[in-house]
Design a protein around this motif. Structure first.
Motif, PDB file in Angstrom:
ATOM      1  N   ASN A  63       0.803  -1.464   0.337  1.00  0.00           N
ATOM      2  CA  ASN A  63       0.054   0.167   0.026  1.00  0.00           C
ATOM      3  C   ASN A  63       0.892   1.159   0.234  1.00  0.00           C
ATOM      4  O   ASN A  63       1.825   1.446   0.703  1.00  0.00           O
ATOM      5  N   ASP A  97     -10.444  -1.352   1.928  1.00  0.00           N
ATOM      6  CA  ASP A  97      -9.275  -2.235   2.416  1.00  0.00           C
ATOM      7  C   ASP A  97      -9.789  -3.375   3.588  1.00  0.00           C
ATOM      8  O   ASP A  97      -9.568  -4.604   3.713  1.00  0.00           O
ATOM      9  N   THR A 113      -0.307  -6.478   5.138  1.00  0.00           N
ATOM     10  CA  THR A 113       0.065  -5.207   4.330  1.00  0.00           C
ATOM     11  C   THR A 113       1.453  -4.723   4.522  1.00  0.00           C
ATOM     12  O   THR A 113       1.844  -4.632   5.735  1.00  0.00           O
TER      13      THR A 113
END
Length: 162
Positions: A63, A97, A113
């Protein structure tokens, strides 16, 4: 106040890629060089994870700090122009998300993540080695993962396990 005209800003923001970004390429290169094999942007899983490791039943999302609202990060700064739009957009991204990761978890997938700021030169090696350690730990914790995933030619089946 924005130093660019609205047309320049639009062109600038529209040119930002969503796939094959530099942080994503760093993670992919590290994983491949350390023997991890993966699929990219699986369309059959919620959220189209950036990297999918079937053997480990793990999805990795790489991300960008700004786009996904990495709170407490110096790269997550709300623009001073059109603030309401950006706050709403980033909050929608955060909620999306969370929902996608919830769906993946109910299907039996692990979600990791990796934030863009954690891949800067001063933190990169620590982050990537931690990622490899986590993947190995997941696999060692439940060796049945390697055998419980049905062998499918092509991509991954996104149905929850019975």
């Amino acid at each position: 106040m924005d130093k660019l005209t609205p047309q320049q800003r639009h062109k600038n923001m529209a040119s930002i890629k969503s796939k094959d970004t530099k942080p994503e390429l760093i993670v992919r290169k590290y994983l491949w060089s350390h023997g991890f094999r993966y699929r990219l942007n699986s369309p059959r899983l919620p959220g189209h994870p950036d990297i999918v490791l079937r053997k480990y039943r793990t999805c990795i999302f790489v991300n960008g700090c700004f786009w996904h609202g990495h709170h407490g990060c110096r790269y997550y700064v709300i623009p001073k122009s059109n603030t309401d739009f950006w706050v709403k957009k980033i909050n929608r991204n955060i909620e999306r998300d969370k929902e996608e990761q919830r769906q993946l978890a109910t299907m039996g997938w692990h979600c990791i993540t990796v934030w863009e700021c954690e891949l800067k030169k001063n933190k990169r090696e620590k982050t990537l080695s931690s990622l490899a350690y986590t993947l190995n730990h997941i696999f060692l914790q439940d060796r049945s993962l390697a055998y419980s995933i049905p062998e499918i030619y092509g991509d991954i089946a996104a149905e929850p396990e019975p």
